[in-house]
Design an enzyme around this catalytic site. Sequence first.
Site, PDB file in Angstrom:
ATOM      1  N   LYS A  14       0.844  -1.209   0.000  1.00  0.00           N
ATOM      2  CA  LYS A  14       0.000   0.000   0.000  1.00  0.00           C
ATOM      3  C   LYS A  14       0.875   1.253   0.000  1.00  0.00           C
ATOM      4  O   LYS A  14       0.704   2.145  -0.826  1.00  0.00           O
ATOM      5  CB  LYS A  14      -0.942   0.000   1.234  1.00  0.00           C
ATOM      6  CG  LYS A  14      -1.872  -1.209   1.287  1.00  0.00           C
ATOM      7  CD  LYS A  14      -2.846  -1.146   2.455  1.00  0.00           C
ATOM      8  CE  LYS A  14      -2.218  -1.222   3.829  1.00  0.00           C
ATOM      9  NZ  LYS A  14      -1.575  -2.506   4.140  1.00  0.00           N
ATOM     10  N   ARG A  89     -10.447   0.216   8.166  1.00  0.00           N
ATOM     11  CA  ARG A  89      -9.919  -1.099   8.505  1.00  0.00           C
ATOM     12  C   ARG A  89     -10.921  -1.936   9.282  1.00  0.00           C
ATOM     13  O   ARG A  89     -10.623  -3.051   9.672  1.00  0.00           O
ATOM     14  CB  ARG A  89      -8.722  -0.864   9.414  1.00  0.00           C
ATOM     15  CG  ARG A  89      -7.450  -1.509   8.967  1.00  0.00           C
ATOM     16  CD  ARG A  89      -6.401  -0.958   9.921  1.00  0.00           C
ATOM     17  NE  ARG A  89      -5.208  -1.701   9.861  1.00  0.00           N
ATOM     18  CZ  ARG A  89      -4.113  -1.286   9.216  1.00  0.00           C
ATOM     19  NH1 ARG A  89      -4.111  -0.170   8.541  1.00  0.00           N
ATOM     20  NH2 ARG A  89      -3.047  -2.021   9.265  1.00  0.00           N
ATOM     21  N   ARG A 128      11.405  -5.911   5.306  1.00  0.00           N
ATOM     22  CA  ARG A 128      11.325  -4.514   5.709  1.00  0.00           C
ATOM     23  C   ARG A 128      11.872  -4.296   7.111  1.00  0.00           C
ATOM     24  O   ARG A 128      12.433  -3.234   7.422  1.00  0.00           O
ATOM     25  CB  ARG A 128       9.870  -4.037   5.627  1.00  0.00           C
ATOM     26  CG  ARG A 128       9.732  -2.528   5.793  1.00  0.00           C
ATOM     27  CD  ARG A 128       8.307  -2.066   5.673  1.00  0.00           C
ATOM     28  NE  ARG A 128       7.472  -2.740   6.642  1.00  0.00           N
ATOM     29  CZ  ARG A 128       6.150  -2.742   6.631  1.00  0.00           C
ATOM     30  NH1 ARG A 128       5.508  -2.108   5.679  1.00  0.00           N
ATOM     31  NH2 ARG A 128       5.469  -3.378   7.546  1.00  0.00           N
ATOM     32  N   ARG A 134      10.572  -0.926  12.112  1.00  0.00           N
ATOM     33  CA  ARG A 134       9.254  -0.680  12.711  1.00  0.00           C
ATOM     34  C   ARG A 134       9.003  -1.663  13.848  1.00  0.00           C
ATOM     35  O   ARG A 134       9.235  -2.861  13.707  1.00  0.00           O
ATOM     36  CB  ARG A 134       8.164  -0.865  11.638  1.00  0.00           C
ATOM     37  CG  ARG A 134       7.655   0.426  11.086  1.00  0.00           C
ATOM     38  CD  ARG A 134       6.744   0.218   9.912  1.00  0.00           C
ATOM     39  NE  ARG A 134       5.508  -0.479  10.229  1.00  0.00           N
ATOM     40  CZ  ARG A 134       4.488  -0.588   9.392  1.00  0.00           C
ATOM     41  NH1 ARG A 134       4.588  -0.048   8.182  1.00  0.00           N
ATOM     42  NH2 ARG A 134       3.403  -1.226   9.734  1.00  0.00           N
ATOM     43  N   ARG A 146      -1.091  -9.395  13.368  1.00  0.00           N
ATOM     44  CA  ARG A 146      -1.538  -8.416  12.365  1.00  0.00           C
ATOM     45  C   ARG A 146      -2.290  -9.128  11.240  1.00  0.00           C
ATOM     46  O   ARG A 146      -3.302  -8.630  10.744  1.00  0.00           O
ATOM     47  CB  ARG A 146      -0.345  -7.641  11.800  1.00  0.00           C
ATOM     48  CG  ARG A 146       0.193  -6.617  12.799  1.00  0.00           C
ATOM     49  CD  ARG A 146       1.556  -6.113  12.401  1.00  0.00           C
ATOM     50  NE  ARG A 146       1.558  -5.365  11.156  1.00  0.00           N
ATOM     51  CZ  ARG A 146       2.669  -5.036  10.504  1.00  0.00           C
ATOM     52  NH1 ARG A 146       3.856  -5.387  10.990  1.00  0.00           N
ATOM     53  NH2 ARG A 146       2.594  -4.346   9.394  1.00  0.00           N
TER      54      ARG A 146
END
Length: 190
Positions: A14, A89, A128, A134, A146
């Site tokens: 995204k 969401r 990532r 993160r 998640r």
Amino acid sequence: MKYFIMFGPPGAGKGTHAAPMVKKYNLKHISTGELLRSEIAAGTELGKQAAALIEKGNLVPDEVVEGMIAQTFAKYPEVNGFLLDGFPRTVQQAMDLDEMLEARDEYVTGVISLMIPDEEIKARIKGRALIEGRADDASDETIANRIKTYHAKTEPLIEVYKDKGIYHEIDGVGTIEEVQKRVFAMMDTL
Ligand code: AP5
Ligand code: MG
């Protein structure tokens, strides 16, 4: 104003595709995840409350993200529209968004949905994690939660937007360039 939703599971791309899209179509990118991470970095009260939820892979309350969305809508009158990334969401957020837009005599223009399988989600997030650091990318447990949260709370939106006739699904597997071509080809029709 046009209101596009960039939809998809964690790690679907995204954020990656939002950046070139907002340039090409003169949209304002609103990533609720990024807004929340800025609150955390700034050490605000909102950030402190959000951090505990995000680090476990849980959603923050609907009213928190909706407040951020409303503020951003009000701030950018000069753009062609908005690209919502990571919002809505939950079904409740989708209903609240409709209400927010109806009050301005507007509606959601289209939902661009990037789909990738769960195994690809895990691989991309692990990649990532090595680059961005993160907090919610750091542990297998958080990543699994998640993904579970996505399937339980966010996936039902697919039917909501299919029923409205504005759901456009794109295969998110392939190189970034390949997926970007598919995204632009879809956007050009909307
Ligand atoms: P958020 O920041 O929105 O996270 P997310 O939805 O989990 O999505 P990501 O940002 O992880 O993935 P992405 O789809 O943007 O993928 P990216 O382009 O980075 O939200 C974080 C948290 O905030 C939530 O868990 C929740 O707690 C809270 N929150 C946010 N919004 C909320 C809301 N509305 N309500 C309640 N709570 C909310 O790509 C991933 C990686 O893959 C990158 O490294 C990228 O380079 C790579 N990549 C991309 N495309 C490809 C490709 N085609 N091939 C190979 N690699 C690729
Ligand atoms: Mg993102």
